[in-house]
Design an enzyme around this catalytic site. Structure first.
Site, short mmCIF file in Angstrom:
data_model
loop_
_atom_site.label_atom_id
_atom_site.label_comp_id
_atom_site.label_asym_id
_atom_site.label_seq_id
_atom_site.Cartn_x
_atom_site.Cartn_y
_atom_site.Cartn_z
N GLU A 46 0.90 -1.33 0.10
CA GLU A 46 0.05 -0.02 -0.06
C GLU A 46 0.88 1.28 -0.13
O GLU A 46 1.85 1.17 0.74
CB GLU A 46 -1.06 0.03 1.28
CG GLU A 46 -2.20 0.83 0.98
CD GLU A 46 -3.15 -0.12 0.08
OE1 GLU A 46 -3.12 0.35 -1.07
OE2 GLU A 46 -3.59 -1.25 0.23
N GLY A 141 -16.23 4.79 -3.81
CA GLY A 141 -15.60 5.63 -2.69
C GLY A 141 -15.14 4.57 -1.75
O GLY A 141 -15.00 5.10 -0.60
N SER A 146 -13.56 1.95 -7.77
CA SER A 146 -14.89 2.19 -8.63
C SER A 146 -14.52 2.95 -9.60
O SER A 146 -14.94 2.70 -10.83
CB SER A 146 -16.09 2.47 -7.70
OG SER A 146 -15.90 3.87 -7.51
N ASP A 191 -4.43 0.68 -10.14
CA ASP A 191 -6.02 0.56 -10.12
C ASP A 191 -6.32 0.10 -11.72
O ASP A 191 -7.19 -0.90 -11.65
CB ASP A 191 -6.68 1.51 -9.85
CG ASP A 191 -6.41 2.02 -8.24
OD1 ASP A 191 -5.62 1.32 -7.25
OD2 ASP A 191 -6.96 3.06 -7.91
N TYR A 241 -3.21 12.39 0.81
CA TYR A 241 -2.71 11.53 -0.29
C TYR A 241 -1.63 12.44 -1.28
O TYR A 241 -0.56 11.86 -1.02
CB TYR A 241 -3.74 10.91 -1.64
CG TYR A 241 -3.15 10.18 -2.57
CD1 TYR A 241 -3.01 8.73 -2.55
CD2 TYR A 241 -2.75 10.66 -3.68
CE1 TYR A 241 -2.49 7.93 -3.43
CE2 TYR A 241 -2.58 9.67 -4.85
CZ TYR A 241 -2.41 8.33 -4.55
OH TYR A 241 -1.79 7.76 -5.56
P1 ADP Z 1 -12.74 4.27 -5.30
O1 ADP Z 1 -12.18 4.15 -6.54
O2 ADP Z 1 -11.85 3.71 -4.17
O3 ADP Z 1 -14.11 3.71 -5.17
P2 ADP Z 1 -12.68 7.22 -5.70
O4 ADP Z 1 -12.91 8.30 -5.02
O5 ADP Z 1 -11.33 7.04 -6.31
O6 ADP Z 1 -12.97 5.84 -5.04
O7 ADP Z 1 -13.74 7.16 -6.97
C1 ADP Z 1 -15.40 7.22 -6.72
C2 ADP Z 1 -16.03 8.11 -7.51
O8 ADP Z 1 -15.75 7.52 -8.88
C3 ADP Z 1 -17.41 8.48 -7.40
O9 ADP Z 1 -17.46 9.36 -6.04
C4 ADP Z 1 -17.81 8.92 -8.59
O10 ADP Z 1 -17.40 10.20 -8.90
C5 ADP Z 1 -17.24 7.88 -9.57
N1 ADP Z 1 -17.60 6.67 -9.88
C6 ADP Z 1 -17.49 5.39 -9.53
N2 ADP Z 1 -18.53 4.49 -9.84
C7 ADP Z 1 -19.27 5.13 -10.40
C8 ADP Z 1 -20.77 5.00 -11.01
N3 ADP Z 1 -21.13 3.82 -11.06
N4 ADP Z 1 -21.59 6.10 -11.44
C9 ADP Z 1 -20.82 7.26 -11.46
N5 ADP Z 1 -19.80 7.62 -10.90
C10 ADP Z 1 -18.89 6.64 -10.51
MG MG Z 2 -10.49 5.47 -7.17
#
Ligand code: ADP
Ligand code: MG
Length: 404
Positions: A46, A141, A146, A191, A241
């Site tokens: 990490e 998030g 995601s 990622d 970060y």
């Molecule tokens: P992680 O990648 O760990 O989930 P991040 O903060 O890097 O957290 O990314 C999350 C962001 O990605 C969300 O707040 C949104 O802006 C975007 N996102 C992810 N999945 C979706 C989705 N299914 N629909 C719309 N936006 C998304």
């Molecule tokens: Mg992310």
């Protein structure tokens, strides 16, 4: 966490079905294309990726699915080509003209999509007008990436729409650029690489300097990866970060090396007084984490789960004390896992992802999975007052087209 209630059903088939249906409800016809890209969990390694070090993630069987179809009606005579994206998870839509793409305000989800579209347009691909629905079973998030799964899914969709494919590595780097330039997150390569290259039954030991991936077989039915979502998000992640990255760069500069990858613990010790306490601890985390990651990959190859688990606990301690990116809730989950111990079925556990909330990852005896989940849930609820969300997962297939 954003809107957890809107996270889709966990199996890929169910998520794809929901995307299909949502497309029909939103656009009134069945979508031709369905693509999927997974989230990921990092077992160990990490905050090493941006230090050109080693990481050991796997793709998880949670996916961002995109359903899409061409829409010729969107190309008005004077308006050029455009695309409409609807996020079923967030309940919002946007339309973007496929000319010169402008960023949205920082923090807006549309930036992840726009960044990928811009990457394809820069490479002079001529995109048709289309409609798309995004449906995800990766918690948004929650540290399971995601964002990369969304980027890689959009890139996979564009490949399918264009009936072409770009080199997988180039695709991952294009998505990373989207995250840097449009979302403003200076992430490493882990990622996007995990989402593109994920394979069933293997972890990926990624050398973030050479960008080489070594598959590490993970096939034993006796062990299971358990993800526990603390359900907290401290909103510190972005600024902290950036600060950690700067501290690592400052440490490498003071030590006269391109990155902390090039420093040994003995080398660090010699310069510890010049670096000062904080920078010294940051560097010590990165250097020791690289050692732990390589060691863990060997242990997993040998199915030595005790050693792999101990390395995960040690990684958590280092992230908590030296790198200072954990939080009370993550520490609590790891402490409970430690109390359960090997006798109770937990080999190891640690925070995963950037920190300050999100998830822990635990290596658990498959036989004890139900009781481990129960104990983690009840003790966390009792101490933190929050019900965690837990799910078991296995290494999963990377980005692919479900229907073309
Ligand atoms: P992680 O990648 O760990 O989930 P991040 O903060 O890097 O957290 O990314 C999350 C962001 O990605 C969300 O707040 C949104 O802006 C975007 N996102 C992810 N999945 C979706 C989705 N299914 N629909 C719309 N936006 C998304
Ligand atoms: Mg992310």
């Amino acid at each position: 966490m954003t809107n957890p209630q809107n996270v889709a059903s966990s199996t890929l088939e169910a998520c794809a079905r929901q995307a299909d249906q949502h497309f029909v409800e939103t656009f009134g016809c069945k979508p031709r294309w369905l693509v999927a890209s997974p989230g990921r969990v990092n077992l160990i390694g990490e905050h090493t990726d941006y230090n050109e070090g080693f990481v050991l993630p796997m793709a998880i069987d949670r996916y961002v699915v995109v359903a899409a179809d061409i829409n010729t009606e969107l190309s008005g005579k004077n308006s050029g080509k455009s695309a409409v994206f609807h996020s079923a998870n967030l309940g919002g839509s946007f339309r973007v003209s496929l000319g010169k793409i402008k960023k949205s305000v920082p923090g807006n989800w549309t930036n992840y999509v726009k960044g990928v579209l811009a990457g394809f347009l820069e490479r002079e691909f001529s995109l048709p007008s289309f409609n798309a629905v995004i449906q995800s079973s990766v918690p948004l998030g929650g540290g399971l990436s995601s964002s990369a799964a969304l980027e890689v899914s959009v890139a996979t969709l564009l490949e399918a729409l264009l009936d072409t494919s770009i080199l997988p590595k180039e695709k991952a780097l294009l998505c990373q650029q989207a995250e840097h330039q449009f979302a403003g997150v200076p992430c490493g390569i882990m990622d996007q690489f995990s989402s593109v290259f994920g394979q069933e039954d293997a972890l990926m030991l990624i050398d973030c300097r050479s960008q080489e991936i070594k598959p590490i077989a993970f096939t034993s039915p006796d062990v299971t990866i358990l993800i526990t979502n603390s359900s907290v998000d401290h909103e510190l992640a972005g600024s902290e970060y950036r600060e950690r990255r700067q501290q690592c760069e400052a440490a490498a500069k003071s030590l006269g090396v391109p990155s902390l990858r090039d420093v040994t613990l003995a080398g660090l010790e010699k310069s510890s007084t010049e670096l000062g306490d904080t920078i010294n601890r940051r560097a010590r985390h990165v250097i020791s984490e690289n050692i732990r990651t390589l060691h863990a990959a060997d242990a997993i190859c040998a199915e030595d789960w005790n050693t792999a688990g101990e390395l995960m606990f040690a990684s958590h301690d280092s992230l908590r004390d030296d790198y200072e990116v954990s939080c009370q809730e993550l520490d609590l989950l790891v402490d409970i896992a430690r109390e359960i111990g090997v006798e109770g079925g937990v080999y190891g556990s640690r925070m995963t992802g950037g920190g300050f909330g999100g998830c822990t990852v635990s290596l658990v005896k498959t036989d004890s999975l139900a009781s481990v989940k129960q104990t983690l849930s009840s003790r966390y609820l009792k101490s933190a007052g929050i019900a965690p969300r837990l799910f078991a997962t296995r290494p999963a297939r990377g980005a692919h087209v479900i229907r073309a």
